[in-house]
Motif scaffolding. Structure first.
Motif, short mmCIF file in Angstrom:
data_model
loop_
_atom_site.label_atom_id
_atom_site.label_comp_id
_atom_site.label_asym_id
_atom_site.label_seq_id
_atom_site.Cartn_x
_atom_site.Cartn_y
_atom_site.Cartn_z
N HIS A 113 0.86 -1.18 0.00
CA HIS A 113 0.00 0.00 0.00
C HIS A 113 0.89 1.23 0.00
O HIS A 113 2.12 1.13 0.14
N LYS A 120 -3.47 8.58 1.33
CA LYS A 120 -3.11 7.27 0.81
C LYS A 120 -3.56 7.15 -0.64
O LYS A 120 -4.37 7.95 -1.12
N GLU A 154 -4.97 4.83 -4.01
CA GLU A 154 -5.73 3.68 -4.48
C GLU A 154 -5.13 3.21 -5.79
O GLU A 154 -4.56 4.01 -6.55
N SER A 203 -7.08 0.09 -1.93
CA SER A 203 -5.86 0.69 -1.37
C SER A 203 -4.71 -0.30 -1.24
O SER A 203 -3.67 0.05 -0.71
N MET A 204 -4.88 -1.52 -1.75
CA MET A 204 -3.85 -2.53 -1.61
C MET A 204 -3.42 -3.03 -2.99
O MET A 204 -4.25 -3.33 -3.84
#
Length: 372
Positions: A78, A117, A119, A156-157
């Motif tokens: 991530h 963060k 995506e 998100s991973m």
């Protein structure tokens, strides 16, 4: 896992197709293989040390932050908490793992308005078996076959999870800003994380300030017991920050990260490696990464610098990149993109503006004229 190449579009002002290739290009001498290169697989080599040079605002930091992003994706699956935006960035990451060359591609976007963060979308992974006879064509599209990805991960991973399967520290990034009063807390946290002995910290402190006899954590993570040479004192992290020089504070953490890198075999990314440090201390870092008796775990040091004399410590040219912003950030390789005679000092070529990195002299004279 070894990162081989990164290609990005839309990252922090970089030109389309912005590329950082970590695979050795020029011929290899026995001396190079002992001091400057490490063998990933038969006939496939990466660098022990790699430098990115250029003048102010040339894009050096953008280049090393791109590497930081890619190593984070590969190691943690991530991307979050970084000081840069991801929106619209297209990345292609080539890496070596268990006898195969993998290619991972994705488009990144900010997961929220604060860009805390990323995506991942339009993810694709291909692989091909590595053969030493095709070392010079490992990036060619032929022989790559799609990997079957089961899916089911949150946006998100990264799907690299299905290839590498477990988190790992592949790189640590040390930026040019430092960590301020948090430095000491972070230092002891990293020592605990990587199993670094207190004796190593004592050795490092003596390098930067021979008047400090000892440093240890006291009652909590913000209070420290320090012997300044005339007896022990209990001081807060903020008090310690103002009593030590900036070079000592930054150097303690940087050298602890260097030790962790050398002992555990991960990459240390350093922005402006010479910032606050005597040149001998930086030269010592390079020497440790080139010493096989010390760098037994095959760690790598990647750094940006304004201090071009460091380049004279490199026997090779292909592990030196030159950043320029014209206006988009471009990254050129000293070996493939410049006609530089190998017997000449690289620093002399730098000062002669062979890499188009000279300070704007006209602007300096304009400032002087205006001051007059």
């Amino acid at each position: 896992m070894k990162l081989l190449r990164v290609v990005a579009d839309g990252f922090k002002g970089c030109a389309p197709g912005f590329t950082i290739d970590l695979v050795a290009r020029s011929r290899r001498t026995p001396e190079d293989c002992e001091y400057e290169l490490q063998e990933v697989a038969e006939n496939l080599y990466v660098y022990n040390t790699l430098a990115i040079v250029g003048k102010n605002a040339s894009g050096k930091t953008s280049a090393i932050e791109l590497l930081d992003a890619c190593y984070t994706i590969l190691g943690e699956f991530h991307l979050s908490g970084k000081p840069y935006r991801y929106e619209g960035t297209k990345i292609s990451i080539d890496f070596f793992h268990d006898g195969y060359v993998y290619r991972y591609q994705a488009i990144l976007k900010d997961a929220d308005a604060m860009a805390t963060k990323a995506e991942f979308s339009e993810q694709r992974i291909w692989k091909k078996r590595y053969y030493k006879s095709k070392a010079k064509s490992i990036y060619d599209d032929d022989s790559f076959t799609p990997c079957k990805i089961p899916g089911g991960l949150p946006a998100s991973m990264s799907e690299v999870f299905f290839i590498l399967k477990k988190t790992a520290t592949y790189a640590v990034y040390f930026d040019s800003f430092g960590k301020g009063a948090d430095t000491y807390q972070l230092t002891f946290a990293k020592m605990k994380d990587f199993g670094i002995l207190p004796k190593i910290l004592e050795d490092i402190i003596l390098i930067f300030d021979e008047n400090i006899r000892s440093l240890s954590m006291a009652t909590d993570e913000h209070t420290f017991r320090v012997d300044f040479g005339d007896g022990e004192e209990l001081v807060s992290d903020r008090e310690l920050f103002f009593r030590l020089s900036s070079g000592t504070t930054k150097g303690i953490l940087l050298y602890i990260l260097m030790v962790a890198s050398l002992q555990n075999g991960f990459v240390l990314l350093v922005d402006e490696v010479e910032n606050h440090f005597h040149k001998t201390l930086v030269e010592n870092m390079l020497a440790l990464y080139k010493d096989q008796s010390v760098n037994r775990a095959h760690a790598e040091l990647v750094f940006t610098t304004h201090y071009c004399e460091l380049l004279d410590l490199f026997n090779r040219q292909d592990n030196i990149f030159v950043a320029r912003a014209t206006p988009r950030i471009q990254l050129s390789n000293m070996y493939t993109d410049f006609d530089i005679r190998s017997e000449l000092l690289k620093s002399r070529q730098f000062y002669a503006n062979a890499f188009e990195t000279a300070v704007n002299y006209d602007a300096l004279m304009r400032l002087k004229k205006d001051l007059l």
